[in-house]
Design an enzyme around this catalytic site. Structure first.
Site, PDB file in Angstrom:
ATOM      1  CB  ALA A 115       2.675 -15.154 -12.266  1.00  0.00           C
ATOM      2  N   GLY A 118      -2.895 -14.296 -11.055  1.00  0.00           N
ATOM      3  CA  GLY A 118      -2.635 -15.739 -11.953  1.00  0.00           C
ATOM      4  C   GLY A 118      -3.886 -15.647 -13.181  1.00  0.00           C
ATOM      5  N   GLY A 119      -4.623 -14.780 -13.196  1.00  0.00           N
ATOM      6  CA  GLY A 119      -5.657 -14.781 -14.457  1.00  0.00           C
ATOM      7  C   GLY A 119      -4.794 -15.187 -15.550  1.00  0.00           C
ATOM      8  NE  ARG A 143       0.132  -8.727  -6.685  1.00  0.00           N
ATOM      9  CZ  ARG A 143      -0.633  -8.429  -7.776  1.00  0.00           C
ATOM     10  NH1 ARG A 143      -1.953  -7.836  -7.452  1.00  0.00           N
ATOM     11  NH2 ARG A 143      -0.506  -8.626  -9.072  1.00  0.00           N
ATOM     12  CG  ASP A 165      12.474  -8.166  -8.321  1.00  0.00           C
ATOM     13  OD1 ASP A 165      12.236  -7.963  -9.652  1.00  0.00           O
ATOM     14  OD2 ASP A 165      12.589  -7.278  -7.633  1.00  0.00           O
ATOM     15  CG  ASP A 182      -0.270  -8.500 -16.988  1.00  0.00           C
ATOM     16  OD1 ASP A 182      -0.407  -7.490 -17.265  1.00  0.00           O
ATOM     17  OD2 ASP A 182      -0.514  -8.745 -15.945  1.00  0.00           O
ATOM     18  CG  ASN A 188      -7.104   1.837 -17.073  1.00  0.00           C
ATOM     19  OD1 ASN A 188      -8.453   2.211 -17.149  1.00  0.00           O
ATOM     20  ND2 ASN A 188      -6.581   0.663 -17.186  1.00  0.00           N
ATOM     21  CB  CYS A 233      -4.082  -2.269 -16.968  1.00  0.00           C
ATOM     22  SG  CYS A 233      -3.624  -2.303 -15.375  1.00  0.00           S
TER      23      CYS A 233
END
Lengths: 301, 176
Positions: A115, A118-119, A143, A165, A182, A188, A233
């Protein structure tokens, strides 16, 4: 793809050649900064008009309900009163896609397995209108602080946070209606100028293994009629199409058709044929947005 | 950045009524449902039924529901969601112009010249919430001088403002 031992498996040329083999011609891109309106906090007024009155020029992102590109601003959009009051979040356009792929989030039990910062957790809470419960996990304590600050700033009320985890989530003894994966990935070049210098195929393969472990754990805690959205991503097929092909073959999951920004995913990667259903995933090559990959999964019926 | 409550207070659902006492500093009476106010370490959270049920069964969580604030020594540090709840009921309120609002969010104190409206207590030492001209609570402070007599100069000492989120981010970056 098995490379002979003398091939250097890193560097811009190596990766650009891989992209060419996958059907995409490399070009430098500079995705615009984007914001997402937190509709749960702006019931009574138009925050876009308010930002524009401050001199911020915004452009609606056509493929997102609440997303806007920042075309021009003389100051940081991350330091306005409106931002600090949680009326919007700064969130790259492609990163806004995954959470929108779930059906009917209201009152559901949702897992946000990786997470922080958090966005997407805030976006899920917004889409749920602060109903139901989000269980948000991350392994990284620092984080998690950022995540908790986001929850406070954006007035999220329906989330419980654990330092955990994602590969251990079954220890919670819960079954989830919706699971957002996610997953940690190689990223990238569109968002990291040093990407080609920093990354090797070894990193990609290591991340792909971790992602499979997370997928396998998620499959264990998914309700019979639940949905998983998997996102990275990364542009590397090992972390995307190849992982979904593996999940479809090994975890009793199937892909679900999704209608969102992006191209049909690859079903042949470096000469290897994948399950045809992998085409239902979406691959977003860098351009207007950063690179991204999204996919929706459910139990095979 | 906090209110020193000195450990005295009327009883409330939180230990020593710490949150209720904090709200009273602004002339607000809070009625928190004791079933759903949970203390985790030195932090308080307001949960709903689903979250309460989930967290009762699973220990080890770090954050849940609405964060209300934390106690450090004799001081209570409110969260912004708590300030917004108090703002709905508070009597002590000061509304400031755009320039003063921005300076306040940057951590500065409020000068009399920037005040558009004063509601509730005007006496030195009283706590007051600070609002911008949109009616949004942007923090709170302590009245520095009797506002009835004050013509200009320092009026409200900044104790907490929403710019704190940015300062936390900077601290996190420096620590990383």
């Amino acid at each position: 793809m098995a490379y002979p031992p003398f091939v250097l498996m890193f560097g811009k040329e190596f990766f650009v050649n891989r992209y060419r083999l996958l059907g995409w011609e490399f070009r430098d891109v500079a995705p615009k900064q984007a914001i997402r309106i937190n509709t749960m906090n702006v019931g009574g007024f138009n925050v876009v008009e308010r930002l524009e009155s401050l001199g911020v020029k915004l452009e609606k992102i056509p493929f997102l309900r609440d997303g806007y590109w920042v075309i021009r601003s003389d100051f940081s959009v991350g330091a306005t009163v409106e931002y600090l009051l949680g009326y919007y979040s700064i969130q790259e356009a492609a990163a806004q896609v995954p959470a929108t792929l779930f059906e009917d989030l209201r009152d559901k039990l949702v897992l946000d397995a990786c997470a922080a910062p958090g966005g997407k957790t805030v976006q899920l809470a917004d889409l749920m209108d602060n109903t139901g419960v989000i269980v948000a996990l991350d392994v990284n304590g620092q984080r998690l602080e950022a995540l908790m600050n986001q929850l406070e700033r954006c007035r999220v009320k329906n989330t419980v946070v654990y330092q955990m985890d994602a590969r251990r989530v079954s220890n919670l003894g819960l079954k989830f209606d919706r699971i957002l994966l996610d997953v940690p990935c190689s990223g990238n070049f569109a968002t990291d100028k040093e990407w080609f210098k920093r990354r090797t195929l070894r990193d990609v393969e290591r991340n792909a293994r971790l992602q499979r472990q997370i997928l396998a754990e998620a499959a264990k805690v998914l309700k019979a009629d639940g949905e998983i959205v998997y996102a990275t991503c990364s542009l590397e097929p090992e972390e995307n199409e190849l992982n979904i092909d593996w999940a479809v073959r090994n975890l009793g999951l199937e892909t679900v058709e999704i209608d969102c920004y992006g191209e049909e995913a690859l079903t042949e990667v470096f000469g290897r044929k994948l399950d045809d259903s992998v085409r239902r995933c979406k691959r977003i090559w860098p351009g207007k947005t950063q690179g991204f990959f999204v996919c929706k999964l459910r139990r095979r019926r | 950045m906090c209110a020193n409550l000195g450990g005295v207070g009327e009883k409330g659902v939180t230990e020593g009524g710490v949150i209720e006492d904090f709200a009273r500093l602004f002339g607000a009476e809070l009625s928190l449902d004791e079933r759903f106010v949970v203390k985790r370490g030195n932090r308080y959270f307001l949960l709903d039924e689903k979250l309460k049920d989930s967290t009762d069964k699973r220990e080890g969580w770090l954050y849940s529901g609405t964060y209300l604030g934390k106690v450090e020594g004799q001081s209570f540090h409110p969260s912004f969601p708590l300030l917004f709840v108090i703002a709905e009921k508070a009597k002590n309120r000061i509304t400031v112009d755009d320039k003063s609002a921005w300076l306040f969010v940057c951590g500065r104190d409020i000068f009399k010249e920037g005040i558009l409206k004063i509601e509730g207590s005007r006496r030195k030492g009283a706590y007051t919430l600070v609002f911008n001209r949109h009616g949004e609570c942007i923090g709170y402070g302590k009245i520095a001088k009797n506002l009835d007599k004050l013509k200009s100069g320092l009026a409200v000492k900044n104790l907490l403002d929403i710019g704190d989120f940015l300062r936390r981010e900077r601290t996190a970056v420096q620590e990383a």
